[in-house]
Design a protein around this motif. Structure first.
Motif, PDB file in Angstrom:
ATOM      1  N   CYS A  83       0.839  -1.191   0.000  1.00  0.00           N
ATOM      2  CA  CYS A  83       0.000   0.000   0.000  1.00  0.00           C
ATOM      3  C   CYS A  83       0.880   1.249   0.000  1.00  0.00           C
ATOM      4  N   TRP A  84       0.674   2.109  -1.004  1.00  0.00           N
ATOM      5  CA  TRP A  84       1.402   3.368  -1.116  1.00  0.00           C
ATOM      6  C   TRP A  84       0.411   4.524  -1.042  1.00  0.00           C
ATOM      7  N   LEU A  85       0.783   5.611  -0.344  1.00  0.00           N
ATOM      8  CA  LEU A  85      -0.098   6.765  -0.168  1.00  0.00           C
ATOM      9  C   LEU A  85       0.599   8.049  -0.607  1.00  0.00           C
ATOM     10  N   SER A  86      -0.206   9.013  -1.098  1.00  0.00           N
ATOM     11  CA  SER A  86       0.324  10.297  -1.530  1.00  0.00           C
ATOM     12  C   SER A  86      -0.735  11.370  -1.346  1.00  0.00           C
ATOM     13  N   SER A  87      -0.284  12.602  -1.101  1.00  0.00           N
ATOM     14  CA  SER A  87      -1.221  13.715  -0.958  1.00  0.00           C
ATOM     15  C   SER A  87      -1.467  14.430  -2.280  1.00  0.00           C
ATOM     16  N   ASP A  88      -0.534  14.297  -3.239  1.00  0.00           N
ATOM     17  CA  ASP A  88      -0.704  14.996  -4.501  1.00  0.00           C
ATOM     18  C   ASP A  88      -0.231  14.219  -5.727  1.00  0.00           C
ATOM     19  N   GLY A  89       0.208  12.990  -5.532  1.00  0.00           N
ATOM     20  CA  GLY A  89       0.677  12.184  -6.651  1.00  0.00           C
ATOM     21  C   GLY A  89       2.142  12.349  -6.961  1.00  0.00           C
TER      22      GLY A  89
END
Length: 223
Positions: A83-89
């Motif tokens: 699982c990878w997360l980002s606030s703006d890509g």
């Protein structure tokens, strides 16, 4: 009716692509169609109007991207069950890992859900996992009533989890199931659009309906 608003060659043919919206932007996450499935090379393109696109990330080290989702104020992907997360890509951080690979992920009712996939010993499963942050996962069920499968599509519709399509030991499936809690599941009658089983299709919620688009049909012996 459809209107083309950007050049056809803007970012080239895509394979296993996903789209998410965040902070007023549309993000296209995918890779070139001629990239081998086990190879990295995923890109992130961003736009505010669908006409002008910016290549935000040239190459990400993911393999086997199976799902994208929105969790709170972040977007996320499940790639090889990481699982990878980002606030703006632009910047991505690794949150946690689900057992196996090929799992479908979707955010629903404040949780992130993982459905199906392969175990570590390459056995297809019907497991259901849940997480509040993508880092720590709890097993909700080790035997959901739908066929064990991988590369299925998962979404949320009317506050319920949905899983449909994907590939099982008997081939590409054409069923759809929904659940409120990940434990009790109900099968729907086979919809007309699933008369032909498919995988790698897109499913979105629009105007209080589920919409299914494109996909790959089963390959007949000898094709």
């Amino acid at each position: 009716d459809w209107v083309q608003i950007s050049r056809a060659d803007m970012w080239g043919p895509r394979h296993r692509q996903f789209a998410e919206s965040v902070s007023g932007e549309l993000l296209l996450i995918g890779r070139a169609s001629d990239t081998p499935v086990e190879s990295p090379g995923y890109q992130v393109w961003a736009t505010k109007d669908g006409v002008s696109w910016e290549l935000r990330v040239t190459s990400l080290p993911w393999t086997r991207l199976t799902s994208s989702f929105q969790l709170g104020d972040k977007i996320g992907v499940l790639a090889n069950n990481i699982c990878w997360l980002s606030s703006d890509g632009s910047e991505w951080s690794q949150a946690g890992t689900l057992p196996g690979f090929g799992t479908a992920a979707v955010a629903s009712n404040g949780k992130l859900w993982g459905l199906g996939g392969f175990t570590e010993v390459f056995e297809q499963n019907s497991f259901v996992y849940a997480s509040i942050n993508g880092a720590v996962w709890d097993e909700v069920s080790d035997a959901a009533p739908w066929l064990s499968r991988f590369d299925a599509k998962a979404t949320t519709f009317r506050d319920q989890l949905w899983i449909m399509g994907g590939e099982s030991t008997s081939g590409i499936t054409n069923d759809a199931w929904y659940s409120e809690d990940g434990v009790e599941w109900t099968a729907t009658p086979i919809p007309l659009w699933m008369g032909l089983a498919r995988d790698e299709f897109s499913v979105v919620v629009f105007r209080d309906r589920l919409w299914v688009m494109a996909g790959a049909k089963p390959i007949a012996p000898g094709d």
